[in-house]
Scaffold this motif. Structure first.
Motif, short mmCIF file in Angstrom:
data_model
loop_
_atom_site.label_atom_id
_atom_site.label_comp_id
_atom_site.label_asym_id
_atom_site.label_seq_id
_atom_site.Cartn_x
_atom_site.Cartn_y
_atom_site.Cartn_z
N GLY A 67 0.81 -1.21 0.00
CA GLY A 67 0.00 0.00 0.00
C GLY A 67 0.84 1.26 0.00
N PRO A 68 0.31 2.37 -0.52
CA PRO A 68 1.10 3.60 -0.65
C PRO A 68 1.40 4.32 0.66
CG PRO A 68 -1.16 3.94 -1.39
CD PRO A 68 -1.01 2.47 -1.14
N PHE A 69 0.51 4.21 1.67
CA PHE A 69 0.72 5.00 2.88
C PHE A 69 2.00 4.60 3.60
CE2 PHE A 69 -3.65 6.95 4.08
CZ PHE A 69 -3.85 7.33 2.76
N ILE A 70 2.16 3.30 3.87
CA ILE A 70 3.34 2.85 4.60
C ILE A 70 4.60 3.02 3.78
CG2 ILE A 70 3.06 0.44 3.89
CD1 ILE A 70 4.32 1.69 7.31
N CYS A 71 4.54 2.73 2.47
CA CYS A 71 5.73 2.84 1.62
C CYS A 71 6.14 4.30 1.41
CB CYS A 71 5.48 2.16 0.28
SG CYS A 71 5.34 0.37 0.38
N CYS A 72 5.17 5.14 1.09
CA CYS A 72 5.49 6.56 0.88
C CYS A 72 5.91 7.22 2.18
CB CYS A 72 4.29 7.29 0.27
SG CYS A 72 3.92 6.78 -1.42
N GLY A 73 5.28 6.81 3.30
CA GLY A 73 5.66 7.35 4.59
C GLY A 73 7.11 7.02 4.93
N LEU A 74 7.49 5.75 4.75
CA LEU A 74 8.87 5.35 5.03
C LEU A 74 9.86 6.04 4.08
CD1 LEU A 74 8.41 1.52 5.69
CD2 LEU A 74 9.02 3.27 7.37
N SER A 75 9.49 6.15 2.83
CA SER A 75 10.41 6.77 1.87
C SER A 75 10.60 8.26 2.16
CB SER A 75 9.90 6.57 0.44
OG SER A 75 8.68 7.25 0.22
N LEU A 76 9.55 8.94 2.62
CA LEU A 76 9.69 10.34 3.00
C LEU A 76 10.61 10.49 4.21
CD1 LEU A 76 6.03 11.55 2.44
CD2 LEU A 76 8.07 12.58 1.40
N LEU A 77 10.55 9.54 5.14
CA LEU A 77 11.47 9.58 6.28
C LEU A 77 12.92 9.39 5.83
CD1 LEU A 77 9.55 7.55 9.03
CD2 LEU A 77 9.57 10.01 8.62
N ILE A 78 13.13 8.50 4.86
CA ILE A 78 14.48 8.31 4.31
C ILE A 78 14.96 9.60 3.64
CG2 ILE A 78 15.85 7.06 2.60
CD1 ILE A 78 13.98 4.65 3.08
N GLY A 79 14.06 10.25 2.88
CA GLY A 79 14.41 11.51 2.25
C GLY A 79 14.74 12.59 3.27
N ALA A 80 14.00 12.60 4.38
CA ALA A 80 14.26 13.57 5.44
C ALA A 80 15.65 13.37 6.04
CB ALA A 80 13.20 13.47 6.53
N ILE A 81 16.03 12.11 6.25
CA ILE A 81 17.37 11.81 6.78
C ILE A 81 18.44 12.33 5.83
CG2 ILE A 81 18.98 9.96 7.34
CD1 ILE A 81 16.55 8.33 8.30
#
Length: 418
Positions: A67-81
């Motif tokens: 699903g997009p929520f968990i995947c996009c949420g995790l990827s945004l956290l990686i981008g933030a790092i």
């Protein structure tokens, strides 16, 4: 709530495009402070596209299965790092790590956004939503040049990277907290979903790539899409501002405003292209696509000769808008051609393969032009010799022109064509 989540994902996709193009504003000043060569700047910028392109297909499989929520949420956290690392970086190695993490994190947003639209809204609304996604996404490229440049002047590179990281962090946390409201997740039986083997993902991508390449009309679409988008990304995402300054000797803010017209063309182009190709009909698709590519190439020639005109800034602005506009128009046709040529259950995989090929082109074009620029003495880390730009992008134009010529060799861009 579905509109709230739509806005959240749209902002995430905007951030993806903003970070992708931000190198054109943020990296040259950092290069000057660290004493880096043009080739080093091009390599550091291209690290975003290494991880972005390589992980695009993998993120697509994960979004489909989780699903997009968990995947996009995790990827945004990686981008933030990645943004936080660049905010506190004091070396080229740290900048490279930050760019690579940002690319890895931002690669899922477009796929996740389209999946959310497909599951949360009706089939009739989907085409309009796709157009909205492209307009909002390319608006991020507009914000990444002149507006981001003004922010850079006020708060400096560290402040800009911190702001980008905070926004990405907040968006990612929202999506993860509300993952149970993901409409894709609600439609799946998670107890029946097994773990995803990396080897299976790689095998599927390879099989899709081989099948796509063997179909000549689809191969033409892949090559034209990759070459034209990579050429524009190399200009828009890294060298546009420096090229304008080198050719015209204008101040930095004027060069940034001028370069922003490329992004403006990419915003308007898809909307115009959707209307244009809808009216041309099936029989006129090939001819319309060819003319679109011809005008794209002509726009590049005007850009490369802009400094020879009396009002060079005006010519740079107009030709930059035209490059973005005709690229945007072409993307509409190419996306429609993929849908017509590839099996419906393989469309996402084919688009993933094309994007991987595209970003290989971006890596080569950005790094390659940097290598060419280093053969010419630079005025500063931010202002190079125009001859280097003309030679580097002249080679790119030859490659792009060859792929456009292939359009004439395809009988049709419909399934069953030779």
């Amino acid at each position: 709530m579905r509109y709230f989540f739509l806005v959240t994902l749209l902002l995430g996709y905007l951030m993806s495009n903003l970070m992708r193009v931000s190198g054109v504003v943020l990296l040259p000043p950092l290069a000057e402070s660290l004493g880096l060569t043009a080739a080093a700047v091009g390599f550091l910028s291209s690290l975003f596209f290494y991880t972005y392109g390589a992980s695009y297909g993998v993120w697509g499989v994960l979004v489909d299965n989780r699903g997009p929520f968990i995947c996009c949420g995790l990827s945004l956290l990686i981008g933030a790092i990645g943004s936080f690392i660049m905010a506190f970086s004091g070396s080229s190695a740290a900048i490279g790590v930050g760019r690579a993490l940002s690319g890895l994190g931002m690669a899922s947003l477009f796929t996740g956004l389209l999946m959310y639209c497909a599951f949360a809204f009706s089939k009739e609304d989907y085409p309009v939503l796709v157009g909205l996604c492209l307009v909002v996404g390319h608006s991020g490229t507009v914000a990444a040049v002149a507006p981001l440049g003004y922010c850079l002047d006020i708060v400096g590179p560290r402040g800009v990277f911190l702001a980008l990281g905070i926004v990405s962090l907040l968006l990612g946390v929202i999506l993860i907290l509300f993952k149970k409201q993901d409409p894709r997740r609600a439609s799946m039986k998670f107890d029946a979903v097994s773990s995803i083997a990396v080897t299976d993902v790689i095998f599927e991508l390879w099989r899709t790539a081989s099948a796509s390449w063997d179909m000549f009309p689809l191969r033409v679409v892949m090559l034209t899409w990759a070459s034209s988008a990579a050429a524009t990304a190399a200009l828009q995402g890294l060298w546009a501002v420096s090229w304008i300054q080198s050719a015209t000797k204008v101040d930095l803010n004027t060069a940034r405003l001028c370069a922003t017209w490329i992004s403006m063309g990419l915003v308007v182009g898809p909307a115009a292209g959707a209307l244009f190709f809808k009216r041309c009909g099936c029989l006129g698709e090939k001819k319309a696509f060819l003319w679109c590519c011809i005008f794209n190439q002509l726009s590049w020639f005007f850009w490369m000769g802009a400094s020879r005109f009396n009002d060079a800034i005006l010519v740079f602005s107009f030709s930059g808008f035209a490059v973005g506009f005709f690229n945007g128009c072409g993307y509409v046709f190419m996306g429609n051609a993929v849908r017509n040529l590839a099996p419906m259950d393989k469309n996402a995989g084919v688009i993933g393969v094309i994007n991987m090929l595209l970003y290989i082109g971006v890596i080569i074009f950005q790094w390659g032009t940097g290598v060419v620029l280093d053969f010419f003495p630079a005025f500063s880390a931010c202002c190079y010799r125009e001859e280097g730009f003309l030679i580097g992008f002249g080679v790119i134009m030859l490659i792009q022109g060859w792929t456009f010529h292939l359009i004439t060799k395809a009988e049709s861009f419909r399934r069953g064509a030779a």
